[in-house]
Motif scaffolding. Structure first.
Motif, PDB file in Angstrom:
ATOM      1  N   GLY A 138     -32.713  -5.633 -41.515  1.00  0.00           N
ATOM      2  CA  GLY A 138     -34.057  -5.563 -42.085  1.00  0.00           C
ATOM      3  C   GLY A 138     -34.903  -3.925 -41.963  1.00  0.00           C
ATOM      4  O   GLY A 138     -35.894  -3.560 -42.647  1.00  0.00           O
ATOM      5  N   GLN A 139     -34.426  -3.207 -41.092  1.00  0.00           N
ATOM      6  CA  GLN A 139     -35.001  -1.778 -40.810  1.00  0.00           C
ATOM      7  C   GLN A 139     -34.293  -0.766 -41.436  1.00  0.00           C
ATOM      8  O   GLN A 139     -35.029   0.414 -41.366  1.00  0.00           O
ATOM      9  CB  GLN A 139     -35.275  -1.649 -39.189  1.00  0.00           C
ATOM     10  N   CYS A 140     -32.866  -0.912 -41.753  1.00  0.00           N
ATOM     11  CA  CYS A 140     -32.045   0.310 -42.100  1.00  0.00           C
ATOM     12  C   CYS A 140     -30.911  -0.180 -42.897  1.00  0.00           C
ATOM     13  O   CYS A 140     -30.555  -1.332 -42.774  1.00  0.00           O
ATOM     14  CB  CYS A 140     -31.716   1.081 -40.952  1.00  0.00           C
ATOM     15  N   GLY A 141     -30.232   0.856 -43.444  1.00  0.00           N
ATOM     16  CA  GLY A 141     -28.976   0.264 -44.275  1.00  0.00           C
ATOM     17  C   GLY A 141     -28.437   1.541 -45.056  1.00  0.00           C
ATOM     18  O   GLY A 141     -29.099   2.528 -45.032  1.00  0.00           O
ATOM     19  N   VAL A 142     -27.368   1.230 -45.593  1.00  0.00           N
ATOM     20  CA  VAL A 142     -26.564   2.391 -46.617  1.00  0.00           C
ATOM     21  C   VAL A 142     -27.865   2.818 -47.651  1.00  0.00           C
ATOM     22  O   VAL A 142     -27.699   3.878 -48.031  1.00  0.00           O
ATOM     23  CB  VAL A 142     -25.355   1.723 -46.996  1.00  0.00           C
ATOM     24  N   GLY A 143     -28.556   1.596 -48.169  1.00  0.00           N
ATOM     25  CA  GLY A 143     -29.082   2.062 -49.166  1.00  0.00           C
ATOM     26  C   GLY A 143     -30.836   2.792 -48.812  1.00  0.00           C
ATOM     27  O   GLY A 143     -31.728   2.871 -49.636  1.00  0.00           O
ATOM     28  N   GLY A 144     -30.843   3.264 -47.671  1.00  0.00           N
ATOM     29  CA  GLY A 144     -32.034   3.839 -47.141  1.00  0.00           C
ATOM     30  C   GLY A 144     -32.055   5.337 -47.032  1.00  0.00           C
ATOM     31  O   GLY A 144     -31.217   5.966 -47.672  1.00  0.00           O
ATOM     32  N   ASP A 145     -33.052   5.725 -46.308  1.00  0.00           N
ATOM     33  CA  ASP A 145     -33.225   7.462 -46.119  1.00  0.00           C
ATOM     34  C   ASP A 145     -33.048   7.482 -44.592  1.00  0.00           C
ATOM     35  O   ASP A 145     -32.989   6.904 -43.562  1.00  0.00           O
ATOM     36  CB  ASP A 145     -34.667   7.816 -46.644  1.00  0.00           C
ATOM     37  N   ALA A 146     -32.759   8.905 -44.271  1.00  0.00           N
ATOM     38  CA  ALA A 146     -32.494   9.211 -42.695  1.00  0.00           C
ATOM     39  C   ALA A 146     -32.920  10.783 -42.462  1.00  0.00           C
ATOM     40  O   ALA A 146     -32.664  11.459 -43.512  1.00  0.00           O
ATOM     41  CB  ALA A 146     -31.050   9.020 -42.302  1.00  0.00           C
ATOM     42  N   PHE A 147     -33.214  10.995 -41.374  1.00  0.00           N
ATOM     43  CA  PHE A 147     -33.646  12.483 -40.693  1.00  0.00           C
ATOM     44  C   PHE A 147     -33.059  12.477 -39.498  1.00  0.00           C
ATOM     45  O   PHE A 147     -32.965  11.526 -38.761  1.00  0.00           O
ATOM     46  CB  PHE A 147     -35.027  12.707 -41.005  1.00  0.00           C
ATOM     47  N   ALA A 148     -32.672  14.007 -38.951  1.00  0.00           N
ATOM     48  CA  ALA A 148     -32.008  14.060 -37.761  1.00  0.00           C
ATOM     49  C   ALA A 148     -32.610  15.389 -37.495  1.00  0.00           C
ATOM     50  O   ALA A 148     -32.661  16.410 -38.178  1.00  0.00           O
ATOM     51  CB  ALA A 148     -30.674  13.778 -37.659  1.00  0.00           C
ATOM     52  N   VAL A 149     -32.730  15.495 -35.919  1.00  0.00           N
ATOM     53  CA  VAL A 149     -32.790  17.017 -35.298  1.00  0.00           C
ATOM     54  C   VAL A 149     -31.801  17.065 -34.324  1.00  0.00           C
ATOM     55  O   VAL A 149     -31.427  16.160 -33.615  1.00  0.00           O
ATOM     56  CB  VAL A 149     -34.247  17.026 -34.675  1.00  0.00           C
ATOM     57  N   VAL A 150     -31.047  18.119 -34.262  1.00  0.00           N
ATOM     58  CA  VAL A 150     -29.995  18.216 -33.200  1.00  0.00           C
ATOM     59  C   VAL A 150     -30.338  19.732 -32.402  1.00  0.00           C
ATOM     60  O   VAL A 150     -30.509  20.650 -33.004  1.00  0.00           O
ATOM     61  CB  VAL A 150     -28.605  18.584 -34.276  1.00  0.00           C
ATOM     62  N   ARG A 151     -30.181  19.533 -31.271  1.00  0.00           N
ATOM     63  CA  ARG A 151     -30.145  20.453 -30.299  1.00  0.00           C
ATOM     64  C   ARG A 151     -29.006  20.880 -29.796  1.00  0.00           C
ATOM     65  O   ARG A 151     -28.246  19.963 -29.101  1.00  0.00           O
ATOM     66  CB  ARG A 151     -31.154  20.149 -28.971  1.00  0.00           C
ATOM     67  N   GLU A 152     -28.293  22.146 -30.164  1.00  0.00           N
ATOM     68  CA  GLU A 152     -26.852  22.361 -29.543  1.00  0.00           C
ATOM     69  C   GLU A 152     -26.791  23.057 -28.053  1.00  0.00           C
ATOM     70  O   GLU A 152     -27.931  23.384 -27.516  1.00  0.00           O
ATOM     71  CB  GLU A 152     -26.431  23.421 -30.507  1.00  0.00           C
ATOM     72  N   VAL A 206     -31.215  25.047 -32.476  1.00  0.00           N
ATOM     73  CA  VAL A 206     -31.690  23.586 -33.043  1.00  0.00           C
ATOM     74  C   VAL A 206     -31.828  23.778 -34.746  1.00  0.00           C
ATOM     75  O   VAL A 206     -32.028  24.498 -35.299  1.00  0.00           O
ATOM     76  CB  VAL A 206     -33.351  23.114 -32.556  1.00  0.00           C
ATOM     77  N   TRP A 207     -31.229  22.482 -35.207  1.00  0.00           N
ATOM     78  CA  TRP A 207     -31.416  22.378 -36.709  1.00  0.00           C
ATOM     79  C   TRP A 207     -31.540  20.975 -36.981  1.00  0.00           C
ATOM     80  O   TRP A 207     -31.526  20.154 -36.261  1.00  0.00           O
ATOM     81  CB  TRP A 207     -30.069  22.799 -37.465  1.00  0.00           C
ATOM     82  N   THR A 208     -31.757  20.959 -38.415  1.00  0.00           N
ATOM     83  CA  THR A 208     -32.263  19.423 -38.819  1.00  0.00           C
ATOM     84  C   THR A 208     -31.532  19.101 -40.083  1.00  0.00           C
ATOM     85  O   THR A 208     -31.435  19.941 -40.928  1.00  0.00           O
ATOM     86  CB  THR A 208     -33.942  19.477 -38.893  1.00  0.00           C
ATOM     87  N   VAL A 209     -31.644  17.927 -40.375  1.00  0.00           N
ATOM     88  CA  VAL A 209     -31.024  17.249 -41.786  1.00  0.00           C
ATOM     89  C   VAL A 209     -32.046  16.370 -42.302  1.00  0.00           C
ATOM     90  O   VAL A 209     -32.704  15.479 -41.459  1.00  0.00           O
ATOM     91  CB  VAL A 209     -29.760  16.907 -41.809  1.00  0.00           C
TER      92      VAL A 209
END
Length: 533
Positions: free
Chosen positions: A55-69, A74-77
């Motif tokens: 009910g909260q997420c799925g293939v048909g949704g959206d997503a964001f992320a932050v990565v610290r190497e 640090v980068w984001t998508v």
């Protein structure tokens, strides 16, 4: 009052995963234990939540992320899809609508999650998506037991779920709310997960994409297919950065709402560290800072990001901060809605950290399934775009709706990891993330204390369906009565909520000075933080 509700933080040295469901945390930890990195673990945990928290997420949704190497970079998508090419204000008004619907094909924007996951994978995974998603695909094929959260989500959205053949067939028991423990096999979704593992762009072009577009067009949504394909283009970006206390906060970029956390941090300044934790002065300042951010968002921001540079101008922020310090609170007739989203955080042995969040917008999104695929589509267009003449966020063809999602990583000035965290919860996210950062950085709470602390929420925010609702300050009853009374005297319309009843499911992992990882998972949902020694 004990902020952590008696629950100690999880402690580890070699890696940690915190999610809103035990199976997702376990799946991510298994990847770390077998030598995978934090990105690998996040990708596996994310796909697992498609099944454990549908009910909260799925293939048909959206997503964001932050990565610290590990080297401190640090980068984001950001994966957020476009609305339909034919989505003009005139189109919706011709249907007799005064707002974009929240259910059905007209509520849908193209999904961005698969593109964000692909960009995250390309940015530093050590294993193929086929390997990382083999387990979730098997789980989908067999079906996992229905949890109490999923049962409650189905009950919340039962009527529109019943009207969609896919949703009704998978998530109900013959049209009734399923029992906890009942298995929900999804062989079509398993096939889709395997197809996306082989080629994440399959949902943006080719047979799978055509199925999605054809289903929407058959339901009278004005998609051309070209906006669908364009939604698959996601590349890494530099995050939004702001200083708070002795840390640098790295946030997701627009159309994510991460800039609102940066604005609140600037408006609160270092003052919160000089007043008692969760005192009336602290709560009042954070609540008013949140209100200012929502007012600015509504007045100036469209999904094309117009207005954000003006809002974050240092001189303007200084003026706003001075006004907050010098004036009593004056809530305006403006309003926040909850949302169904889930998030996770991972840190590996090398110090790589991932903050990841994904969503269908509201519970089960648009309640619109694509036949033969197992995919339910989001209702982000209905939630995030306005049908208001001349507004900066007025719906337009091939335009990304405004987003509530945001995620963050905190480092020191040299790039060393301090904390990584996030929370779902619609327009509550940017408020609760600010509160958690204050708990951690101003007052030295550990992650479990920070995510368990009494929560407060200004309502409403800027979701399309709550604009103009009467303003409230929603406060959990674990906040002392004397503080609640004092907030009322300062002009807040206080509404008391039961303990741990606010929306959200915050996840935080911090690294202490000794190098130990400390993790916390919000007791408001059924998540857990797991670590490796």
């Amino acid at each position: 009052m004990i902020a952590g509700q008696g629950r100690p933080p999880t402690i580890a040295t070699r890696g940690m995963v915190a999610t809103s469901h035990p199976l997702a945390s376990a799946a991510g930890l298994e990847v770390l234990a077998s030598g995978g990195n934090a990105i690998d673990a996040a990708l596996t945990a994310a796909a697992t939540t498609w099944l454990t928290l549908p009910g909260q997420c799925g293939v048909g949704g959206d997503a964001f992320a932050v990565v610290r190497e590990p080297d401190g970079r640090v980068w984001t998508v950001g994966g957020s899809g476009y609305g339909p090419d034919g989505g003009t204000p005139e189109f919706y008004r011709a249907q007799g609508l005064s707002a974009i619907p929240l259910d059905g094909a007209l509520a849908v924007a193209a999904p961005g999650a698969p593109a964000a996951l692909a960009a995250l994978h390309a940015g530093g995974a050590s294993r193929s998506l086929s390997e990382l998603w083999a387990g979730p695909a098997r789980m989908a094929e067999r079906g996992i037991p229905c949890s109490a959260k999923t049962r409650d989500d189905v009950a919340k959205a039962l009527d529109p779920i019943r009207r969609d053949a896919l949703a009704r067939g998978v998530y109900t028991d013959g049209g009734r709310v399923p029992l906890v423990g009942q298995r929900c096999p999804q062989p079509e979704l398993a096939q889709t997960i395997r197809a996306l593992a082989a080629d994440p762009r399959a949902i943006y072009s080719g047979t799978l994409a055509q199925r999605c577009v054809d289903a929407l067009v058959a339901a009278d949504a004005p998609f051309s297919g070209e906006e669908w394909e364009a939604s698959g283009d996601v590349v890494p970006e530099e995050p939004i950065r702001t200083r708070y206390r002795d840390a640098v906060i790295h946030q997701t970029t627009p159309p994510s709402a991460g800039w609102m956390v940066a604005q609140q941090a600037a408006l609160c300044g270092d003052d919160l560290g000089m007043v008692p934790w969760l005192s009336v002065d602290a709560v009042d300042r954070m609540a008013r800072a949140a209100r200012v951010a929502f007012e600015d968002r509504f007045a100036q921001c469209g999904a094309d990001n117009d207005g954000i540079a003006t809002i974050l101008d240092p001189r303007r922020l200084a003026d706003q901060r001075a006004a907050l310090v010098g004036n009593p609170s004056m809530p305006r007739d403006f309003a926040v809605a909850g949302g169904d989203t889930t998030s996770l955080v991972v840190v590996d042995d090398d110090g790589r950290a991932v903050s990841f969040i994904h969503s269908l917008a509201f519970t089960f999104g648009a309640k619109f399934g694509v036949p033969g695929t197992g995919i339910l589509l989001n209702n982000r267009l209905g939630r995030g775009a306005y049908l208001i003449d001349g507004h900066p966020n007025e719906v337009r063809p091939r335009r990304k709706p405004l987003h509530t999602l945001n995620a963050w990583v905190a480092t020191d000035d040299h790039g060393a990891l301090v904390s990584v965290g996030n929370t779902p919860g619609g327009d509550g996210q940017v408020q609760w993330n600010m509160q958690i950062l204050s708990h951690l950085l101003d007052h030295g709470l550990d992650p479990q204390e920070a995510v368990s602390a009494p929560r407060f929420t200004v309502f409403p925010g800027s979701d399309a369906d709550v604009i103009g609702a009467p303003p409230e300050l929603r406060v959990e009853e674990t906040m002392p009565e004397s503080t609640r009374v004092a907030l009322s005297e300062r002009g807040h319309r206080v509404r008391v909520q039961p303990a741990l009843s606010a929306d959200g499911s915050a996840q935080v992992i911090s690294r202490d000075p000794g190098g130990f990882l400390l993790g916390g998972s919000d007791p408001r949902q059924e998540g857990v933080a797991l670590g490796l020694e």
